[in-house]
Design a protein around this motif. Structure first.
Motif, short mmCIF file in Angstrom:
data_model
loop_
_atom_site.label_atom_id
_atom_site.label_comp_id
_atom_site.label_asym_id
_atom_site.label_seq_id
_atom_site.Cartn_x
_atom_site.Cartn_y
_atom_site.Cartn_z
N ALA A 102 -10.81 -4.37 52.53
CA ALA A 102 -10.20 -5.75 52.25
C ALA A 102 -9.64 -6.42 53.45
O ALA A 102 -9.76 -7.40 53.45
CB ALA A 102 -9.52 -5.24 50.76
N LYS A 103 -8.82 -5.44 53.85
CA LYS A 103 -7.84 -6.02 54.98
C LYS A 103 -8.75 -6.38 56.33
O LYS A 103 -8.46 -7.37 56.89
CB LYS A 103 -7.03 -4.62 55.53
N LEU A 105 -11.89 -7.45 56.11
CA LEU A 105 -12.63 -8.92 55.54
C LEU A 105 -11.42 -9.83 55.49
O LEU A 105 -11.85 -11.30 55.88
CB LEU A 105 -13.16 -8.40 54.11
N TYR A 106 -10.33 -9.79 55.07
CA TYR A 106 -9.33 -10.58 55.08
C TYR A 106 -9.14 -11.29 56.51
O TYR A 106 -8.92 -12.29 56.66
CB TYR A 106 -7.82 -9.98 54.55
N ASN A 107 -9.06 -10.37 57.45
CA ASN A 107 -8.69 -10.81 58.85
C ASN A 107 -9.82 -11.47 59.49
O ASN A 107 -9.60 -12.16 60.69
CB ASN A 107 -8.46 -9.41 59.81
N TYR A 111 -12.06 -14.25 52.38
CA TYR A 111 -11.20 -13.94 51.35
C TYR A 111 -11.75 -13.58 49.88
O TYR A 111 -11.25 -12.55 49.35
CB TYR A 111 -10.21 -15.18 50.85
N GLN A 113 -14.56 -11.99 49.42
CA GLN A 113 -15.10 -10.70 49.60
C GLN A 113 -14.06 -9.62 49.62
O GLN A 113 -14.14 -8.61 49.13
CB GLN A 113 -15.64 -10.61 51.03
N SER A 114 -12.78 -10.13 50.40
CA SER A 114 -11.69 -9.09 50.39
C SER A 114 -11.20 -9.04 49.02
O SER A 114 -10.91 -7.72 48.66
CB SER A 114 -10.61 -9.76 51.45
#
Length: 517
Positions: A102-103, A105-107, A111, A113-114
């Motif tokens: 999740a982190k 994908l967030y980076n 969002y 997908q995260s």
């Protein structure tokens, strides 16, 4: 036996056969790694019985300057391999991996997908009652929802805020129970059982002050577990073994109701069983004891929980201490020497480097008592000296003090009573130093001091006098703690009746058994 403390060597020796195979496959997935120095180091260390820098340097192309860095790299690679192998086995590892995904994908700005991976981790964390991780996931969700347009439901932010508040309240309660349990355990390791009314008032006041208000109906698994653990230590410290039995039974039953938790918290499950067995031993409930011991052994055979080095060590410790306790209760010390000691020592030598020093001293004391009960005083002395010569201060005081009293008894019985005055004086000084100088210990020490000045025809009378005095204290709320570690009454009876102590304890067991039947 020396304790080898090289962390890489200990890690390699802790690996199972399948873990070693997995690491080799992982390390050699890149062709250039097949001849890499870290894989060569692994092979060499895996074959070593004890760690030796010189052997490594002489049998590899690794230089002295390189060794430290290559060892650090190998250590890291083994951990990565273990992590990959355990992802599917452990839900907690799986949850943390979802959070990491999740982190990532967030980076990348992905969002939605995260949030999908956070949702997966959230479901698992909630099912496993992992509230601390669950709170981390919710806080991450809140951050995404508050800073980015995710097109999620409008009320989502309010729901997350409410969830967070409820979790924080739950965690406060859970944390209070776990802190109380840990602090009571720390007190027990430091001072042992309550020694007087002042100690009792302190423990009761401490427990009441730190126990949060609760309704048992609304407590989750972890809150109940920490509550039962705190209760067990609270009653154990006070030597209230009936209440200790009640809560250790609840502890074990909690896992039997929540069977999936056996794999998540195998250490706690094993400890619950051990407390239950220990309490039954102290209460001298033989038939309940052997029933629960059989249950424990069956649970181990069923392999209903994760077997790793930690569980292996505890299974070894709990299995053998309770099997020895069974022989104590029956008075079958010689049988225990023949049937238990050979396999115990074989396992002990294999696991020695993984055992905590406190556990090692417990094993030594149990072995010493088995030898003493069988009449083999020289071997009893051998193991008692190992305890007495240990200079570490984190060994339980009650155990150290009992070892010194048993040592005096074994020296007297074995005829190794040269310099007995010096041995008595050493024990006397130790009790003073440990601030553990109470009535029962005083009477035993002073008895030994007088023995050297008695005529042979006076000795039996003095043994009778001491037994009569000590019998008064065997049920004393504070003085009885000495009798938990040391069956001094049976020893005195064996001297009075001129019978082996094994025979005395066996006769007591058979007499009690006939009354029960």
């Amino acid at each position: 036996m020396s304790r080898k403390n090289d962390k890489l060597f200990l890690l390699i020796k802790s690996l199972s056969k399948s873990e070693k195979i997995h690491f080799k496959l992982y390390a050699k997935r890149i062709k250039t790694n097949k001849k890499a120095k870290f894989t060569n180091l692994f092979e060499k260390m895996n074959k070593m019985n004890s760690y030796n820098d010189k052997k490594i340097l002489n049998n590899t192309s690794i230089s002295k300057k390189q060794l430290s860095n290559i060892k650090a790299h190998l250590f890291k690679q083994i951990l990565i391999s273990l992590n990959l192998q355990n992802i599917e086995k452990n839900n907690d590892v799986k949850i943390l991996n979802y959070i990491n995904f999740a982190k990532i994908l967030y980076n990348k700005g992905l969002y939605i997908q995260s949030l999908k991976f956070l949702k997966k981790s959230k479901i698992l964390a909630r099912n496993e009652y992992m509230n601390i991780i669950l709170l981390e996931v919710i806080e991450f969700e809140k951050m995404i929802e508050s800073q980015h347009i995710t097109r999620s439901i409008h009320s989502k932010s309010g729901d997350l805020s409410l969830e967070s508040k409820e979790l924080i309240e739950q965690l406060k309660c859970q944390n209070s129970f776990s802190n109380l349990s840990l602090e009571l355990y720390g007190l027990y390791l430091k001072v042992g059982y309550v020694r007087n009314e002042k100690d009792k008032i302190f423990i009761e006041s401490y427990f009441r002050t730190n126990l949060p208000k609760f309704n048992i109906k609304y407590l989750n698994f972890y809150e109940k577990l920490y509550l039962y653990q705190a209760r067990v230590w609270y009653h154990h410290i006070q030597q209230d073994f009936i209440m200790c039995y009640q809560f250790s039974k609840k502890w074990v039953k909690l896992f039997q109701i929540n069977k999936n938790k056996k794999k998540v918290l195998p250490i706690s499950y094993l400890k619950g069983y051990h407390h239950l067995l220990n309490t039954l031993f102290y209460l001298n409930k033989y038939y309940q004891f052997i029933k629960i011991l059989a249950e424990f052994e069956e649970e181990v055979k069923k392999n209903d929980f994760i077997l790793n080095v930690n569980t292996e060590v505890l299974i070894f410790l709990y299995k053998y201490t309770n099997i020895i306790n069974k022989h104590y209760m029956e008075g079958t010390f010689s049988e225990g020497i023949n049937n238990v000691i050979p396999s115990l020592l074989k396992e002990f030598n294999r696991l020695y480097n993984l055992l905590d020093i406190h556990y090692i001293m417990i094993i030594y004391y149990k072995i010493a008592c088995l030898y003493f009960g069988s009449g083999d005083n020289k071997n009893a002395i051998l193991y008692l000296v190992k305890i007495m010569s240990n200079k570490q201060t984190n060994i339980q005081k009650d155990l150290q003090c009992s070892a010194r009293l048993l040592y005096l008894m074994a020296c007297y019985d074995s005829g190794l009573d040269d310099n007995m005055d010096g041995k008595i004086q050493s024990a006397y000084k130790f009790f003073i130093k440990m601030d553990d100088w109470y009535i029962v210990q005083k009477k035993i020490i002073f008895f030994f001091k007088k023995l050297g000045n008695l005529y042979p025809n006076q000795i039996t009378i003095q043994f009778k006098k001491l037994r009569d005095k000590l019998l008064k204290y065997s049920f004393h709320p504070y003085e009885k703690r000495t009798f938990l570690y040391l069956d001094i009454i049976s020893w005195l009876t064996s001297k009075i009746e001129n019978k082996p102590i094994e025979q005395i304890i066996k006769e007591k067991f058979l007499l009690r058994d006939s009354h029960i039947r």
